[in-house]
Motif scaffolding. Structure first.
Motif, PDB file in Angstrom:
ATOM      1  N   VAL A  68      -7.572   6.910  -5.054  1.00 43.68           N
ATOM      2  CA  VAL A  68      -6.355   6.500  -5.761  1.00 43.68           C
ATOM      3  C   VAL A  68      -6.309   4.988  -5.713  1.00 43.68           C
ATOM      4  CG1 VAL A  68      -3.845   6.638  -5.811  1.00 43.68           C
ATOM      5  CG2 VAL A  68      -5.186   8.625  -5.099  1.00 43.68           C
ATOM      6  N   LEU A 102       1.073  12.203  -4.910  1.00 41.82           N
ATOM      7  CA  LEU A 102       1.257  10.992  -5.699  1.00 41.82           C
ATOM      8  C   LEU A 102       2.748  10.818  -5.964  1.00 41.82           C
ATOM      9  CD1 LEU A 102      -1.405  11.865  -8.425  1.00 41.82           C
ATOM     10  CD2 LEU A 102      -1.739  10.248  -6.542  1.00 41.82           C
ATOM     11  N   TRP A 107      -0.138   9.767 -14.848  1.00 40.54           N
ATOM     12  CA  TRP A 107      -1.277   9.155 -14.157  1.00 40.54           C
ATOM     13  C   TRP A 107      -2.512   9.144 -15.046  1.00 40.54           C
ATOM     14  CZ3 TRP A 107      -1.153   7.104  -9.211  1.00 40.54           C
ATOM     15  CH2 TRP A 107       0.067   7.247  -8.545  1.00 40.54           C
ATOM     16  N   VAL A 126      -7.854   7.891  -9.686  1.00 36.36           N
ATOM     17  CA  VAL A 126      -6.500   8.190 -10.137  1.00 36.36           C
ATOM     18  C   VAL A 126      -5.672   6.920 -10.010  1.00 36.36           C
ATOM     19  CG1 VAL A 126      -4.472   9.637  -9.744  1.00 36.36           C
ATOM     20  CG2 VAL A 126      -6.758  10.540  -9.246  1.00 36.36           C
ATOM     21  N   SER A 127      -5.016   6.519 -11.105  1.00 39.63           N
ATOM     22  CA  SER A 127      -4.171   5.318 -11.059  1.00 39.63           C
ATOM     23  C   SER A 127      -2.908   5.554 -11.887  1.00 39.63           C
ATOM     24  CB  SER A 127      -4.932   4.089 -11.569  1.00 39.63           C
ATOM     25  OG  SER A 127      -5.362   4.277 -12.899  1.00 39.63           O
ATOM     26  N   HIS A 135       1.390   4.312  -4.995  1.00 39.09           N
ATOM     27  CA  HIS A 135       0.269   5.251  -4.984  1.00 39.09           C
ATOM     28  C   HIS A 135      -0.069   5.628  -3.559  1.00 39.09           C
ATOM     29  CE1 HIS A 135      -1.526   1.260  -4.623  1.00 39.09           C
ATOM     30  NE2 HIS A 135      -2.466   1.843  -3.926  1.00 39.09           N
ATOM     31  N   VAL A 137      -2.360   9.031  -1.255  1.00 41.19           N
ATOM     32  CA  VAL A 137      -3.014  10.320  -1.278  1.00 41.19           C
ATOM     33  C   VAL A 137      -2.936  10.927   0.108  1.00 41.19           C
ATOM     34  CG1 VAL A 137      -5.277   9.336  -0.827  1.00 41.19           C
ATOM     35  CG2 VAL A 137      -5.134  11.558  -1.895  1.00 41.19           C
TER      36      VAL A 137
END
Length: 139
Positions: A68, A102, A107, A126-127, A135, A137
Motif C-alpha cells: 500500500v 484500508l 482505491w 494499492v493507493s 493508508h 494494511v
C-alpha cells in the motif's frame, strides 16, 4: 509506511479475486472477454494466475506481493479503480482469502505479472485516489 506483504500459495481456480469484503460473493467474470490478465466489473477484480487444478502438485504456487502506497507508482502496466466502502479489501479465492484494511473509499489497484496468460508472480500496489485518505494494511 507499512512493509510489503507476500503470500505464496496455489490458486486452484486460476485467479486471484479482489473486492470489498462486504461485496456480494456470488459473481462471474468472463475470462475470455479480454486480452489482459486483469479483468474487472463494477465491484470485482480478477487476475489470471497459474491454476493448481491443472498443474502437478507443488508446481502451481503463485507469489502475490502486495503493498500500500500513498500514490500511484510507475512500472505496473495494468490498473483498475475499485470502491472499498467497508475499508476492507478482500484478496483471495474460493479456497482461502485475506483482507487488507484500508480507509473506506475509492482505491487504485496497479498490477504487474510475470506472465500475462498464467502468472506465477503478481505484484499489486494499492493507493488512494484522493489525498484525503490515510493508508495502511493489516492482515
Amino acid at each position: 509506511m507499512n512493509p510489503p506483504v507476500r503470500r505464496v500459495r496455489p490458486y486452484h481456480w486460476g485467479a486471484v479475486y479482489l473486492s470489498d469484503a462486504l461485496c456480494e460473493a456470488d459473481f462471474d467474470i468472463d475470462f475470455h472477454a479480454g486480452d489482459a490478465p486483469v479483468f474487472a466489473t463494477t465491484h470485482h477484480v480478477a487476475v489470471v494466475v497459474a491454476s493448481a487444478a491443472v498443474a502437478d502438485e507443488g508446481e502451481a504456487d503463485v507469489t502475490l506481493d502486495i503493498r500500500v502506497t500513498s500514490q500511484r507508482v510507475t512500472g505496473h502496466p495494468y490498473e483498475v479503480t475499485l470502491d472499498v466502502p467497508s475499508g476492507r479489501l478482500y484478496v483471495g479465492d474460493a479456497d482461502d482469502n485475506d483482507e487488507i484494511e484500508l480507509a473506506p473509499g475509492r482505491w487504485l489497484l496497479q498490477f504487474a505479472v510475470d506472465d500475462a496468460t498464467e502468472a506465477r508472480h503478481v505484484e499489486l500496489v494499492v493507493s488512494p485516489l484522493s489525498t484525503g485518505h490515510r493508508h495502511g494494511v493489516s492482515w
